[in-house]
Design a protein around this motif. Structure first.
Motif, PDB file in Angstrom:
ATOM      1  N   LEU A  14       7.308   8.824  46.851  1.00  0.00           N
ATOM      2  CA  LEU A  14       7.826   8.802  48.214  1.00  0.00           C
ATOM      3  C   LEU A  14       9.325   8.520  48.221  1.00  0.00           C
ATOM      4  O   LEU A  14      10.090   9.138  48.977  1.00  0.00           O
ATOM      5  CB  LEU A  14       7.080   7.761  49.052  1.00  0.00           C
ATOM      6  CG  LEU A  14       7.372   7.742  50.548  1.00  0.00           C
ATOM      7  CD1 LEU A  14       7.137   9.114  51.171  1.00  0.00           C
ATOM      8  CD2 LEU A  14       6.514   6.696  51.225  1.00  0.00           C
ATOM      9  N   ALA A  15       9.775   7.616  47.362  1.00  0.00           N
ATOM     10  CA  ALA A  15      11.206   7.320  47.246  1.00  0.00           C
ATOM     11  C   ALA A  15      11.965   8.555  46.767  1.00  0.00           C
ATOM     12  O   ALA A  15      13.038   8.876  47.295  1.00  0.00           O
ATOM     13  CB  ALA A  15      11.424   6.148  46.306  1.00  0.00           C
ATOM     14  N   ASP A  16      11.405   9.263  45.788  1.00  0.00           N
ATOM     15  CA  ASP A  16      12.044  10.488  45.287  1.00  0.00           C
ATOM     16  C   ASP A  16      12.133  11.533  46.386  1.00  0.00           C
ATOM     17  O   ASP A  16      13.167  12.187  46.555  1.00  0.00           O
ATOM     18  CB  ASP A  16      11.273  11.048  44.089  1.00  0.00           C
ATOM     19  CG  ASP A  16      11.350  10.153  42.865  1.00  0.00           C
ATOM     20  OD1 ASP A  16      12.263   9.291  42.792  1.00  0.00           O
ATOM     21  OD2 ASP A  16      10.478  10.303  41.980  1.00  0.00           O
ATOM     22  N   PHE A  17      11.052  11.695  47.143  1.00  0.00           N
ATOM     23  CA  PHE A  17      11.058  12.647  48.248  1.00  0.00           C
ATOM     24  C   PHE A  17      12.141  12.287  49.262  1.00  0.00           C
ATOM     25  O   PHE A  17      12.889  13.154  49.725  1.00  0.00           O
ATOM     26  CB  PHE A  17       9.690  12.681  48.941  1.00  0.00           C
ATOM     27  CG  PHE A  17       9.732  13.400  50.256  1.00  0.00           C
ATOM     28  CD1 PHE A  17       9.729  14.791  50.302  1.00  0.00           C
ATOM     29  CD2 PHE A  17       9.800  12.698  51.449  1.00  0.00           C
ATOM     30  CE1 PHE A  17       9.797  15.466  51.514  1.00  0.00           C
ATOM     31  CE2 PHE A  17       9.863  13.362  52.662  1.00  0.00           C
ATOM     32  CZ  PHE A  17       9.854  14.748  52.698  1.00  0.00           C
ATOM     33  N   ALA A  18      12.236  11.013  49.622  1.00  0.00           N
ATOM     34  CA  ALA A  18      13.215  10.570  50.612  1.00  0.00           C
ATOM     35  C   ALA A  18      14.637  10.886  50.153  1.00  0.00           C
ATOM     36  O   ALA A  18      15.471  11.357  50.935  1.00  0.00           O
ATOM     37  CB  ALA A  18      13.061   9.079  50.893  1.00  0.00           C
ATOM     38  N   LYS A  19      14.921  10.659  48.874  1.00  0.00           N
ATOM     39  CA  LYS A  19      16.260  10.927  48.340  1.00  0.00           C
ATOM     40  C   LYS A  19      16.584  12.416  48.365  1.00  0.00           C
ATOM     41  O   LYS A  19      17.679  12.821  48.769  1.00  0.00           O
ATOM     42  CB  LYS A  19      16.375  10.387  46.916  1.00  0.00           C
ATOM     43  CG  LYS A  19      16.375   8.875  46.849  1.00  0.00           C
ATOM     44  CD  LYS A  19      16.358   8.407  45.404  1.00  0.00           C
ATOM     45  CE  LYS A  19      16.171   6.913  45.303  1.00  0.00           C
ATOM     46  NZ  LYS A  19      16.073   6.462  43.903  1.00  0.00           N
ATOM     47  N   VAL A  20      15.633  13.239  47.954  1.00  0.00           N
ATOM     48  CA  VAL A  20      15.849  14.682  47.944  1.00  0.00           C
ATOM     49  C   VAL A  20      15.999  15.200  49.374  1.00  0.00           C
ATOM     50  O   VAL A  20      16.911  15.975  49.684  1.00  0.00           O
ATOM     51  CB  VAL A  20      14.699  15.414  47.209  1.00  0.00           C
ATOM     52  CG1 VAL A  20      14.768  16.916  47.422  1.00  0.00           C
ATOM     53  CG2 VAL A  20      14.717  15.063  45.732  1.00  0.00           C
ATOM     54  N   PHE A  21      15.121  14.755  50.264  1.00  0.00           N
ATOM     55  CA  PHE A  21      15.180  15.188  51.664  1.00  0.00           C
ATOM     56  C   PHE A  21      16.518  14.808  52.279  1.00  0.00           C
ATOM     57  O   PHE A  21      17.143  15.608  52.974  1.00  0.00           O
ATOM     58  CB  PHE A  21      14.026  14.572  52.458  1.00  0.00           C
ATOM     59  CG  PHE A  21      13.946  15.074  53.870  1.00  0.00           C
ATOM     60  CD1 PHE A  21      13.253  16.234  54.168  1.00  0.00           C
ATOM     61  CD2 PHE A  21      14.567  14.384  54.905  1.00  0.00           C
ATOM     62  CE1 PHE A  21      13.185  16.702  55.469  1.00  0.00           C
ATOM     63  CE2 PHE A  21      14.506  14.841  56.210  1.00  0.00           C
ATOM     64  CZ  PHE A  21      13.819  16.012  56.495  1.00  0.00           C
ATOM     65  N   ALA A  22      16.972  13.592  52.038  1.00  0.00           N
ATOM     66  CA  ALA A  22      18.256  13.135  52.579  1.00  0.00           C
ATOM     67  C   ALA A  22      19.393  13.999  52.050  1.00  0.00           C
ATOM     68  O   ALA A  22      20.261  14.445  52.813  1.00  0.00           O
ATOM     69  CB  ALA A  22      18.475  11.668  52.243  1.00  0.00           C
TER      70      ALA A  22
END
Length: 85
Positions: A14-22
């Motif tokens: 979830l943290a990885d997704f948030a960083k990529v999405f941002a």
């Protein structure tokens, strides 16, 4: 308003997704969390604001753009053409 630090633990995926999405949306994870919490606070406080998506003119403009993209009739411009250097 002064800022404060808040540490949040998330699952790694979830943290990885948030960083990529941002990054893909040219914002930060902190700004995403801030906007989410601000929207939640407004809803809880009964101060929900009308979103741009609810505006009929915005909705029509989005529909028009989607139609042009589907039909292949959209005109593309370079960054420099749009914003000039």
């Amino acid at each position: 308003m002064p800022k404060t630090r808040l540490n949040v633990s998330l699952d790694q995926d979830l943290a990885d997704f948030a960083k990529v999405f941002a990054a893909e949306n040219r914002t930060s994870v902190a700004e995403m969390v801030t906007q989410y919490l601000l929207a939640l606070k407004r809803r809880v406080d009964g101060q929900q604001m009308e979103t741009v998506l609810e505006n009929p003119a915005f909705r029509q403009a989005m529909d028009d753009v989607q139609t042009k993209l589907r039909e292949g009739t959209a005109q593309w411009h370079s960054y420099d053409e749009v914003f000039g250097e």
